[in-house]
Design a protein around this motif. Structure first.
Motif, PDB file in Angstrom:
ATOM      1  N   UNK A   1      66.467  23.579  40.542  1.00  0.00           N
ATOM      2  CA  UNK A   1      66.140  24.313  39.326  1.00  0.00           C
ATOM      3  C   UNK A   1      65.325  25.550  39.669  1.00  0.00           C
ATOM      4  N   UNK A   2      65.418  26.547  38.817  1.00  0.00           N
ATOM      5  CA  UNK A   2      64.618  27.755  38.990  1.00  0.00           C
ATOM      6  C   UNK A   2      63.137  27.370  38.941  1.00  0.00           C
ATOM      7  N   UNK A   3      62.383  27.864  39.902  1.00  0.00           N
ATOM      8  CA  UNK A   3      60.961  27.553  39.988  1.00  0.00           C
ATOM      9  C   UNK A   3      60.629  26.448  40.951  1.00  0.00           C
ATOM     10  N   UNK A   4      61.643  25.707  41.428  1.00  0.00           N
ATOM     11  CA  UNK A   4      61.385  24.594  42.347  1.00  0.00           C
ATOM     12  C   UNK A   4      60.823  25.091  43.682  1.00  0.00           C
ATOM     13  N   UNK A   5      59.769  24.454  44.198  1.00  0.00           N
ATOM     14  CA  UNK A   5      59.313  24.749  45.559  1.00  0.00           C
ATOM     15  C   UNK A   5      60.245  24.084  46.565  1.00  0.00           C
ATOM     16  N   UNK A   6      60.628  24.803  47.606  1.00  0.00           N
ATOM     17  CA  UNK A   6      61.573  24.281  48.584  1.00  0.00           C
ATOM     18  C   UNK A   6      61.124  24.661  49.993  1.00  0.00           C
ATOM     19  N   UNK A   7      61.735  23.989  50.958  1.00  0.00           N
ATOM     20  CA  UNK A   7      61.552  24.316  52.369  1.00  0.00           C
ATOM     21  C   UNK A   7      62.919  24.633  52.955  1.00  0.00           C
ATOM     22  N   UNK A   8      62.988  25.690  53.760  1.00  0.00           N
ATOM     23  CA  UNK A   8      64.232  26.058  54.433  1.00  0.00           C
ATOM     24  C   UNK A   8      64.168  25.537  55.868  1.00  0.00           C
ATOM     25  N   UNK A   9      65.085  24.636  56.192  1.00  0.00           N
ATOM     26  CA  UNK A   9      65.158  24.081  57.548  1.00  0.00           C
ATOM     27  C   UNK A   9      66.313  24.726  58.307  1.00  0.00           C
ATOM     28  N   UNK A  10      66.229  24.868  59.639  1.00  0.00           N
ATOM     29  CA  UNK A  10      65.217  24.271  60.510  1.00  0.00           C
ATOM     30  C   UNK A  10      63.941  25.101  60.675  1.00  0.00           C
ATOM     31  N   UNK A  11      63.900  26.291  60.072  1.00  0.00           N
ATOM     32  CA  UNK A  11      62.743  27.166  60.274  1.00  0.00           C
ATOM     33  C   UNK A  11      61.449  26.544  59.745  1.00  0.00           C
ATOM     34  N   UNK A  12      61.557  25.754  58.662  1.00  0.00           N
ATOM     35  CA  UNK A  12      60.377  25.127  58.086  1.00  0.00           C
ATOM     36  C   UNK A  12      59.583  26.035  57.164  1.00  0.00           C
ATOM     37  N   UNK A  13      60.174  27.143  56.718  1.00  0.00           N
ATOM     38  CA  UNK A  13      59.476  28.078  55.849  1.00  0.00           C
ATOM     39  C   UNK A  13      59.495  27.592  54.404  1.00  0.00           C
TER      40      UNK A  13
ATOM     41  N   UNK B   1      61.221  34.585  48.614  1.00  0.00           N
ATOM     42  CA  UNK B   1      60.811  35.331  49.800  1.00  0.00           C
ATOM     43  C   UNK B   1      62.013  35.701  50.663  1.00  0.00           C
ATOM     44  N   UNK B   2      61.922  36.842  51.292  1.00  0.00           N
ATOM     45  CA  UNK B   2      62.988  37.314  52.182  1.00  0.00           C
ATOM     46  C   UNK B   2      62.753  36.712  53.554  1.00  0.00           C
ATOM     47  N   UNK B   3      63.273  35.506  53.756  1.00  0.00           N
ATOM     48  CA  UNK B   3      63.059  34.796  55.014  1.00  0.00           C
ATOM     49  C   UNK B   3      64.391  34.608  55.728  1.00  0.00           C
ATOM     50  N   UNK B   4      64.309  34.153  56.946  1.00  0.00           N
ATOM     51  CA  UNK B   4      65.499  34.008  57.784  1.00  0.00           C
ATOM     52  C   UNK B   4      66.295  32.771  57.350  1.00  0.00           C
ATOM     53  N   UNK B   5      67.422  33.022  56.702  1.00  0.00           N
ATOM     54  CA  UNK B   5      68.324  31.953  56.261  1.00  0.00           C
ATOM     55  C   UNK B   5      69.729  32.335  56.705  1.00  0.00           C
ATOM     56  N   UNK B   6      70.465  31.386  57.297  1.00  0.00           N
ATOM     57  CA  UNK B   6      71.816  31.645  57.763  1.00  0.00           C
ATOM     58  C   UNK B   6      72.684  30.420  57.505  1.00  0.00           C
ATOM     59  N   UNK B   7      73.982  30.566  57.738  1.00  0.00           N
ATOM     60  CA  UNK B   7      74.870  29.406  57.651  1.00  0.00           C
ATOM     61  C   UNK B   7      74.326  28.323  58.579  1.00  0.00           C
ATOM     62  N   UNK B   8      74.246  27.110  58.069  1.00  0.00           N
ATOM     63  CA  UNK B   8      73.683  26.008  58.834  1.00  0.00           C
ATOM     64  C   UNK B   8      72.268  25.670  58.425  1.00  0.00           C
ATOM     65  N   UNK B   9      71.582  26.613  57.742  1.00  0.00           N
ATOM     66  CA  UNK B   9      70.268  26.278  57.196  1.00  0.00           C
ATOM     67  C   UNK B   9      70.447  25.274  56.066  1.00  0.00           C
ATOM     68  N   UNK B  10      69.416  24.470  55.811  1.00  0.00           N
ATOM     69  CA  UNK B  10      69.455  23.506  54.715  1.00  0.00           C
ATOM     70  C   UNK B  10      68.202  23.703  53.873  1.00  0.00           C
ATOM     71  N   UNK B  11      68.406  23.945  52.581  1.00  0.00           N
ATOM     72  CA  UNK B  11      67.300  24.099  51.643  1.00  0.00           C
ATOM     73  C   UNK B  11      67.016  22.722  51.053  1.00  0.00           C
ATOM     74  N   UNK B  12      65.768  22.252  51.207  1.00  0.00           N
ATOM     75  CA  UNK B  12      65.421  20.895  50.795  1.00  0.00           C
ATOM     76  C   UNK B  12      64.211  20.912  49.878  1.00  0.00           C
ATOM     77  N   UNK B  13      64.025  19.816  49.142  1.00  0.00           N
ATOM     78  CA  UNK B  13      62.862  19.682  48.267  1.00  0.00           C
ATOM     79  C   UNK B  13      61.587  19.734  49.101  1.00  0.00           C
ATOM     80  N   UNK B  14      60.604  20.512  48.627  1.00  0.00           N
ATOM     81  CA  UNK B  14      59.368  20.702  49.384  1.00  0.00           C
ATOM     82  C   UNK B  14      58.599  19.395  49.569  1.00  0.00           C
ATOM     83  N   UNK B  15      58.725  18.484  48.607  1.00  0.00           N
ATOM     84  CA  UNK B  15      57.975  17.230  48.691  1.00  0.00           C
ATOM     85  C   UNK B  15      58.789  16.087  49.285  1.00  0.00           C
TER      86      UNK B  15
END
Length: 432
Positions: free
Chosen positions: A255-267, A304-318
């Motif tokens: 959902x819009x507003x959800x905090x997430x983590x982008x893996x494998x970078x961990x941002x 945020x403008x962070x490093x995301x590419x094919x193969x990255x996985x966006x996951x729930x922050x918690x």
């Protein structure tokens, strides 16, 4: 099982050679009126020319010519519907050497129909198909005890086979097995209830399929969003600053507003927009969405403008799975070339492809005892436990928690052939 709305059910059939699988599928399609009149007329003509009764197997033996020519047999998919729901049926070859196709057919199935000849009982292929269904966590297994007419509708024969399969199912962790006495040739308990089995008070095959629930709803699980493609238009119009990440929601809700983590970078970041293409006959437009659930293909935008590419996985922050470079997994080996320790392969996990090396083979499943035996390698159709070292970190869950981020393929790096289907164990390891 309760009443089910008009939804889609995916089912697969499996059985040993000559158990009557083609006849059962043909009878099911025929009695559901899912066969065109010209097909029925053709089968009737061919059957009469052979001097026999109507051969229901001919309705589904479209691959017979290919088989006779030595062409590789894949899984045949058929589509049909009743007033209550729609079905996609994966018809898997029955020979031992085609068990790999059973893995393909069962991997997305809600129900696996395993045929057993009432005269022969449980065979090696029965054990193998049950093992595959158990490993893949198929929600429902139907034991179709076929050719019940050839044992004079003997209740004791049916119950004996059902008991044997129940014991195997308990060992394999299969929770739901529905045994049904059927005669595909005569039609007993396929679509119409049989007067010959008055001792059986369960559902017909079609009744079970029309009322069976589908796979577990994964929309309530933690968010997993494998990125398939990065969209960054090189234009001077209103989209020149657009940066979106396209993929299919594997589990959970975003959902819009959800905090997430982008893996494998961990941002860490958050979701600021969700877009989905709206296609009409004349145009394609982009519509903003407040949220998207598992199974939906969308494009997400990040704060945020962070490093995301094919193969990255966006996951729930918690509820991040973290990343792994080493995996313990159970694999179904699908290649005629044996697997040995030290083999260098490619692993395909969600949208990531990386190099991998087999560091250990812990054992193989013994189909007689359903225990694990020592093994230094895996042969075609073996089910075994291996350990892998991966060149790139993977955002992986155990298969028991998430069947998408918990599964993978092993691929030959030279010719691109699929070698194995794998299921990731918990970090501490799980029994086969």
């Amino acid at each position: 099982m309760g009443t089910v709305e008009h939804t889609l059910l995916r089912l697969a059939t499996a059985g040993s050679v000559d158990d009557g699988k083609s006849t059962l599928v043909g009878r099911l399609l025929h009695d559901c009126k899912a066969i065109l009149a010209d097909q029925i007329a053709h089968v009737k003509t061919v059957s009469e020319a052979r001097g026999g009764d109507f051969d229901f197997a001919l309705l589904t033996d479209g691959l017979r010519a290919e088989r006779e020519q030595g062409i590789t047999i894949d899984v045949a998919y058929r589509y049909f519907a009743t007033d209550k729901r729609s079905f996609i049926l994966a018809d898997c070859p029955g020979h031992v050497q085609y068990t790999r196709n059973t893995v393909t057919g069962a991997s997305t199935a809600d129900v696996v129909i395993i045929l057993v000849d009432a005269r022969h009982g449980v065979l090696e292929q029965t054990r193998r198909h049950l093992a595959v269904a158990g490993l893949l966590r198929v929600p429902h297994v139907v034991l179709a005890v076929n050719k019940i007419d050839l044992v004079n509708y003997d209740e004791a024969v049916f119950k004996g086979i059902a008991k044997d399969v129940d014991q195997l199912a308990d060992q394999l962790g299969i929770a739901d097995v529905q045994a049904i006495p059927v005669s595909a040739l005569v039609g007993d308990n396929v679509v119409e209830r049989s007067e010959q089995t008055s001792w059986y008070d369960g559902p017909t095959l079609l009744e079970f399929l029309e009322n069976a629930s589908g796979r577990i709803d994964v929309s309530g699980q933690p968010l997993r969003f494998p990125v398939q493609y990065v969209i960054r238009p090189q234009t001077d119009d209103e989209y020149r600053d657009y940066r979106g990440y396209t993929g299919t929601v594997a589990s959970g809700t975003v959902s819009v507003g959800d905090p997430v983590i982008v893996l494998p970078a961990g941002r860490r970041t958050s979701i600021v927009g969700i877009d989905r293409a709206v296609v009409t006959a004349t145009s394609t437009a982009v519509a903003e969405r407040p949220s998207a659930v598992a199974g939906e293909a969308v494009t997400v935008r990040l704060a945020d403008d962070i490093d995301v590419a094919r193969g990255s996985v966006i996951v729930a922050a918690d509820a991040s799975p973290g990343t792994r470079r080493e995996l313990s997994a159970t694999v179904c080996w699908l290649s005629e070339r044996p697997l040995t320790v030290g083999a260098r392969l490619l692993i395909k996990h969600t949208t990531t492809t990386a190099q991998a090396i087999v560091t250990k083979i812990s054992g193989a499943l013994d189909l007689d005892t359903l225990g694990v035996i020592d093994a230094t390698g895996l042969e075609l159709n073996d089910i075994g436990k291996v350990q892998l070292k991966i060149a790139a970190p993977l955002a992986a869950d155990p298969y028991t928690s998430n069947n998408i981020t918990g599964s993978f393929l092993l691929i030959d790096a030279h010719d691109g052939w699929t070698l194995a289907a794998g299921m990731i164990d918990h970090e501490e390891g799980e029994p086969l």
